[in-house]
Scaffold this motif. Structure first.
Motif, PDB file in Angstrom:
ATOM      1  N   ILE A  88       0.864  -1.182   0.000  1.00 33.89           N
ATOM      2  CA  ILE A  88       0.000   0.000   0.000  1.00 33.89           C
ATOM      3  C   ILE A  88       0.897   1.226   0.000  1.00 33.89           C
ATOM      4  CG2 ILE A  88      -1.770   1.300   1.216  1.00 33.89           C
ATOM      5  CD1 ILE A  88      -2.759  -1.326   2.397  1.00 33.89           C
ATOM      6  N   ALA A  89       0.788   2.033  -1.051  1.00 36.31           N
ATOM      7  CA  ALA A  89       1.639   3.209  -1.207  1.00 36.31           C
ATOM      8  C   ALA A  89       0.803   4.481  -1.125  1.00 36.31           C
ATOM      9  CB  ALA A  89       2.365   3.162  -2.555  1.00 36.31           C
ATOM     10  N   ILE A  90       1.348   5.489  -0.451  1.00 35.00           N
ATOM     11  CA  ILE A  90       0.724   6.808  -0.355  1.00 35.00           C
ATOM     12  C   ILE A  90       1.752   7.841  -0.806  1.00 35.00           C
ATOM     13  CG2 ILE A  90      -0.348   8.532   1.126  1.00 35.00           C
ATOM     14  CD1 ILE A  90      -2.049   6.082   0.859  1.00 35.00           C
ATOM     15  N   THR A  91       1.355   8.675  -1.778  1.00 40.55           N
ATOM     16  CA  THR A  91       2.237   9.712  -2.296  1.00 40.55           C
ATOM     17  C   THR A  91       1.637  11.081  -2.033  1.00 40.55           C
ATOM     18  OG1 THR A  91       3.119   8.316  -4.072  1.00 40.55           O
ATOM     19  CG2 THR A  91       3.306  10.695  -4.361  1.00 40.55           C
ATOM     20  N   LEU A  92       2.459  11.972  -1.488  1.00 38.13           N
ATOM     21  CA  LEU A  92       2.094  13.381  -1.358  1.00 38.13           C
ATOM     22  C   LEU A  92       2.975  14.166  -2.307  1.00 38.13           C
ATOM     23  CD1 LEU A  92       1.805  13.710   2.536  1.00 38.13           C
ATOM     24  CD2 LEU A  92      -0.052  13.544   0.878  1.00 38.13           C
ATOM     25  N   GLY A  93       2.363  15.084  -3.076  1.00 35.01           N
ATOM     26  CA  GLY A  93       3.134  15.810  -4.055  1.00 35.01           C
ATOM     27  C   GLY A  93       2.740  17.271  -4.155  1.00 35.01           C
ATOM     28  N   LEU A  94       3.649  18.040  -4.750  1.00 35.32           N
ATOM     29  CA  LEU A  94       3.442  19.480  -4.888  1.00 35.32           C
ATOM     30  C   LEU A  94       3.965  19.922  -6.245  1.00 35.32           C
ATOM     31  CD1 LEU A  94       2.791  22.309  -3.630  1.00 35.32           C
ATOM     32  CD2 LEU A  94       5.180  22.350  -2.846  1.00 35.32           C
ATOM     33  N   ARG A  95       3.149  20.690  -6.961  1.00 35.93           N
ATOM     34  CA  ARG A  95       3.596  21.357  -8.188  1.00 35.93           C
ATOM     35  C   ARG A  95       3.887  22.818  -7.850  1.00 35.93           C
ATOM     36  NH1 ARG A  95      -0.990  18.374  -9.978  1.00 35.93           N
ATOM     37  NH2 ARG A  95      -0.426  16.649 -11.353  1.00 35.93           N
ATOM     38  N   PHE A  96       5.008  23.302  -8.356  1.00 38.79           N
ATOM     39  CA  PHE A  96       5.370  24.686  -8.010  1.00 38.79           C
ATOM     40  C   PHE A  96       6.110  25.354  -9.163  1.00 38.79           C
ATOM     41  CE2 PHE A  96       8.756  21.868  -6.716  1.00 38.79           C
ATOM     42  CZ  PHE A  96       9.910  22.543  -6.997  1.00 38.79           C
TER      43      PHE A  96
END
Length: 495
Positions: free
Chosen positions: A487-495
């Motif tokens: 089970i994978a959880i990804t948090l991401g941000l575009r900037f």
């Protein structure tokens, strides 16, 4: 026993650096990487080579990074749960392990060059870490068979004087002799031989095997987008490998009448650490806006390994218990190099009405081309001819298949499914019923302004033929069915 321990103390001061146990099993372990990284990549079954625009796509085709038009950062945590079911000697056993790992962290910078350069729309530079293989497992089996590990130890010591056992067989036969599990005898020619202190009855086996570690890849990648038609990319990749194995093998005599031995336990501990480097080059071409065709090549990974290991043993007799003291347990280390196989990846992607994306990928892996080499230390120089020939004989070139689908219910909410099949790397002539790997995956994603979060699930199913010893005898086979839940959880941000 006192005499034997004196011999042990003398011999243990100069062992192990001249011994090595690397073989075709190690070669496959460090050659057969799968897919890992972001939750989006996981949910798509690792099939992203032609679609691109994910920070794990560089593990397959670095040209996919050329699909980015803005800066991005992502971080992924992955929970691994491994359940094993083992059949051995007519007995079924189960075991389980759970571990939490970082599967991806990466940052990409994309420059907008539309007003500065003819044709080149965007250039990208990325630094990423992706986990390519996980060695977590906890396997256990028990059952009753006729053969014994002591048969192997006795055979290994044939022709070796007891005073030289710790020089020639320090990790196996010497320990069995020191705990009175095997005895020296002489054959008709007067040559020293050894026989297990066993009866003609069966042995009840118990073995616990715990492994952990994995292969992680750090990448420096550069890519570009030419007219939204041609995407190119390349990367230099540094791999870090860590493999830890600990097993305990116990046998109990079912019919101990006539001999002193009742049971024995043999233990093995191994830690392998390695670093390696490779390069990847890729291209994606879009003949029309919604169709993309990709191809990538991965050079062999040149790896340098150092193994550290130690063994121990104890034996319970009818009136006494013998154990190798911890300060006398044989320890050793060995350094070597290994070149993993080259790879070629071919992929095709199609986007339907900007809502449905499909990718199909085929990876050519030449497992029979792996090659052991000396580390350069003259004290550890050996001939690898036998091991490298075994790699060529046992393994083959395979085509690993991955496919994934992503559907956008809205610009903010997406769902994914994937499937991957890695056929058995063993040559058709090898009688091995295990080896194929099946992956089933799914995931969801949510986009809110510049922030995104993805969740992915992957089931990895495989069967493994495990021989504790004497692979030519099918009664020694433990058939392991293993299911790895991820089970994978990804948090991401575009900037």
């Amino acid at each position: 026993m006192q005499v034997k321990n004196i011999i042990s103390a003398i011999a243990l001061t100069a062992i192990a650096t001249f011994s090595h146990a690397q073989n075709e099993v190690d070669a496959l372990r460090y050659s057969q990487t799968f897919f890992g990284g972001t939750a989006r990549y996981t949910g798509m079954g690792g099939s992203f080579g032609a679609l691109g625009a994910d920070l794990s796509v560089g593990t397959s085709n670095p040209a996919g990074l050329g699909r980015f038009s803005q800066n991005q950062f992502s971080f992924t945590l992955n929970n691994y749960s491994v359940s094993s079911n083992t059949e051995f000697g007519g007995t079924t056993s189960n075991s389980f392990v759970n571990r939490l790992k970082v599967d991806n962290i990466g940052i990409l910078f994309a420059s907008n060059r539309e007003s500065k350069a003819r044709g080149w729309r965007h250039l990208q530079f990325a630094f990423t870490y992706n986990r390519l293989a996980d060695f977590s497992s906890n396997r256990y089996y028990e059952g009753e068979i006729f053969n014994s590990l002591l048969d192997v130890f006795a055979a290994q010591a044939y022709g070796v004087d007891p005073s030289l056992l710790y020089e020639y067989t320090p990790f196996t036969s010497a320990l069995a002799w020191d705990t009175y599990a095997i005895d020296e005898v002489y054959d008709a020619s007067g040559t020293v031989a050894y026989q297990p202190r066993l009866t003609n009855g069966n042995m009840y086996h118990k073995r616990s095997i715990q492994t952990r570690g994995g292969i992680g890849e750090y990448s420096l990648a550069f890519s570009g987008n030419y007219l939204n038609k041609l995407y190119i990319g390349g990367s230099i990749n540094f791999q870090n490998t860590r493999y830890i194995e600990e097993y305990s093998h116990t046998e109990e005599l079912t019919e101990p009448a006539g001999v002193s031995l009742r049971s024995f336990t043999y233990t093995w501990q191994q830690t392998t650490k390695g670093t390696g480097v490779n390069a990847k080059l890729g291209v994606i071409y879009a003949p029309i806006e919604d169709l993309r065709i990709g191809v990538a090549f991965h050079t062999p990974t040149i790896m340098h390994f150092k193994d550290s290991y130690r063994t121990g043993m104890n034996a319970t007799h009818d009136t006494v218990y013998y154990e190798i003291p911890s300060n006398f347990e044989p320890q050793g280390e060995f350094s070597y190099r290994f070149a993993s196989p080259l790879r070629a990846v071919f992929s095709g992607g199609y986007v339907v009405m900007k809502r449905l994306a499909i990718n199909v990928e085929a990876e050519l892996a030449t497992y029979n081309k792996g090659n052991f080499r000396n580390s350069g230390d003259p004290m550890m120089a050996v001939s690898w001819e036998t091991e490298n020939q075994a790699i060529r004989n046992l393994y083959r070139t395979t085509v690993n298949l991955r496919t994934g689908l992503e559907f956008a219910f809205s610009p903010s909410f997406l769902a994914r499914v994937g499937f991957a099949y890695y056929p058995s790397p063993y040559d058709k002539s090898v009688n091995n019923i295990g080896g194929a790997h099946y992956f089933y995956s799914a995931g969801i994603g949510y986009r809110w302004k510049k922030i995104f979060i993805d969740a992915g699930y992957r089931l990895h199913n495989t069967k493994i033929d495990y021989y504790a010893f004497n692979a030519s005898d099918p009664t020694n086979l433990a058939l392991i069915t293993e299911n790895k839940h991820q089970i994978a959880i990804t948090l991401g941000l575009r900037f």
